[in-house]
Write a protein that holds these residues in place. Structure first.
Motif, PDB file in Angstrom:
ATOM      1  N   ASP A  68       0.828  -1.216   0.000  1.00 39.65           N
ATOM      2  CA  ASP A  68       0.000   0.000   0.000  1.00 39.65           C
ATOM      3  C   ASP A  68       0.859   1.261   0.000  1.00 39.65           C
ATOM      4  N   SER A  69       1.996   1.201   0.708  1.00 41.36           N
ATOM      5  CA  SER A  69       2.881   2.375   0.756  1.00 41.36           C
ATOM      6  C   SER A  69       3.443   2.703  -0.620  1.00 41.36           C
ATOM      7  N   LEU A  70       3.550   1.673  -1.465  1.00 37.79           N
ATOM      8  CA  LEU A  70       4.064   1.850  -2.826  1.00 37.79           C
ATOM      9  C   LEU A  70       2.941   1.995  -3.850  1.00 37.79           C
ATOM     10  N   ASN A  71       1.696   1.818  -3.366  1.00 37.75           N
ATOM     11  CA  ASN A  71       0.525   1.864  -4.243  1.00 37.75           C
ATOM     12  C   ASN A  71       0.614   0.803  -5.335  1.00 37.75           C
ATOM     13  N   VAL A  72       1.039  -0.410  -4.938  1.00 40.75           N
ATOM     14  CA  VAL A  72       1.116  -1.541  -5.869  1.00 40.75           C
ATOM     15  C   VAL A  72       0.391  -2.735  -5.259  1.00 40.75           C
ATOM     16  N   LYS A  73       0.170  -3.756  -6.066  1.00 33.41           N
ATOM     17  CA  LYS A  73      -0.481  -4.972  -5.598  1.00 33.41           C
ATOM     18  C   LYS A  73       0.563  -6.010  -5.177  1.00 33.41           C
ATOM     19  N   ILE A  74       0.111  -6.987  -4.391  1.00 31.86           N
ATOM     20  CA  ILE A  74       0.999  -8.065  -3.942  1.00 31.86           C
ATOM     21  C   ILE A  74       0.928  -9.229  -4.922  1.00 31.86           C
ATOM     22  N   GLU A  75       2.085  -9.732  -5.281  1.00 29.98           N
ATOM     23  CA  GLU A  75       2.185 -10.977  -6.049  1.00 29.98           C
ATOM     24  C   GLU A  75       2.963 -11.968  -5.186  1.00 29.98           C
ATOM     25  N   TYR A  76       2.257 -12.913  -4.577  1.00 26.16           N
ATOM     26  CA  TYR A  76       2.923 -13.879  -3.720  1.00 26.16           C
ATOM     27  C   TYR A  76       3.657 -14.917  -4.564  1.00 26.16           C
ATOM     28  N   VAL A  77       4.875 -15.220  -4.138  1.00 27.79           N
ATOM     29  CA  VAL A  77       5.693 -16.239  -4.805  1.00 27.79           C
ATOM     30  C   VAL A  77       5.986 -17.334  -3.781  1.00 27.79           C
ATOM     31  N   PRO A  78       5.352 -18.495  -3.899  1.00 26.73           N
ATOM     32  CA  PRO A  78       5.594 -19.574  -2.935  1.00 26.73           C
ATOM     33  C   PRO A  78       7.051 -20.028  -2.946  1.00 26.73           C
ATOM     34  N   THR A  79       7.593 -20.250  -1.767  1.00 25.22           N
ATOM     35  CA  THR A  79       8.933 -20.806  -1.618  1.00 25.22           C
ATOM     36  C   THR A  79       8.882 -21.823  -0.482  1.00 25.22           C
TER      37      THR A  79
END
Length: 262
Positions: A68-79
């Protein structure tokens, strides 16, 4: 000839410098997403809820705050814990959040943010309530007839190998399923963190964490990333500083990490 070699070296340096200067912040803003590596198997840090299809825990909330601070969405990458270092170094994600312990080994080859959860993490055990009186020290656990179950690749496994020379160590791939294995009697002890222990003894009523108030170690967690981008690391630390100052971090730590057994 020397001048040509020198010119070539300068060119290579300038191209490398420009790439470093571009950095993760610019890439993330241009991409519109921040790629977050997570194991999703560690309550109450980052846990993937199969029923909702969502990640839960303090690290999921921190991830949202950063995005939110960057005004972008999250893309989760499983590890996974065995591949966490490899995936970080390979740049498969921008940052990793999943209850990652700050330690010298990681800091030497990767970058870690400022600490959060300071003093709230430590190695401890989960066992069945019927066995609780048997286990008061590491010496009580380190016996040939005690089955200790650990997940591979993380600090739990390292702790077990460093401190338990006689106990039978059982490596179980799925960390989130180990408490159930202890509950069913397929092993006697789970080496885990205090915050994770608190979560699971609420779920499995026949389990307890008898040494929860006297953990074997003390440490904190941090946000993990590649080395070499100080600007990006500064930004992540800036976000942590801001939410620490306005009280948000304390509220999240109280919500997720300071739960009582009852």
């Amino acid at each position: 000839m020397k001048q040509k070699i020198l010119l070539l070296l300068i060119t290579v340096f300038m191209l490398t410098f420009q790439n470093v200067e571009a950095g993760h912040l610019e890439e993330i803003l241009e991409r519109g997403t921040i790629r977050i590596g997570t194991t999703g198997d560690y309550r109450p840090m980052s846990y993937f809820n199969k029923e909702t299809g969502e990640y839960e825990g303090i690290d999921a909330e921190l991830s949202k705050i950063i995005a939110d601070s960057l005004n972008v969405k999250i893309e989760y990458v499983p590890t996974s814990w065995p591949k966490l270092t490899e995936d970080t170094l390979a740049g498969k994600f921008d940052i990793a959040l999943c209850g990652i312990s700050r330690n010298y080994a990681r800091e030497k080859i990767m970058a870690m943010s400022d600490a959060y959860g300071t003093g709230l993490f430590g190695k401890t055990i989960i066992c069945r309530k019927s066995d609780a009186k048997k286990f008061k020290t590491l010496k009580d656990i380190d016996k040939s007839n005690v089955r200790v179950m650990i997940n591979p690749g993380g600090t739990n496994e390292k702790f077990a190998h460093a401190n338990l020379k006689n106990a039978k160590l059982i490596v179980f791939e799925k960390n989130a399923e180990i408490p159930e294995q202890i509950s069913k009697g397929n092993a006697d002890i789970m080496i885990t963190e205090t915050v994770e222990a608190l979560s699971y003894i609420k779920i499995y009523k026949n389990l307890t964490a008898p040494l929860i108030n006297e953990p074997f170690t003390r440490h904190s967690c941090g946000i993990l990333m590649q080395k070499g981008d100080q600007e990006f690391l500064n930004y992540i630390n800036f976000v942590l500083d801001e939410i620490r100052m306005d009280g948000t971090l304390e509220k999240l730590e109280s919500k997720y990490l300071k739960q009582s057994e009852k």
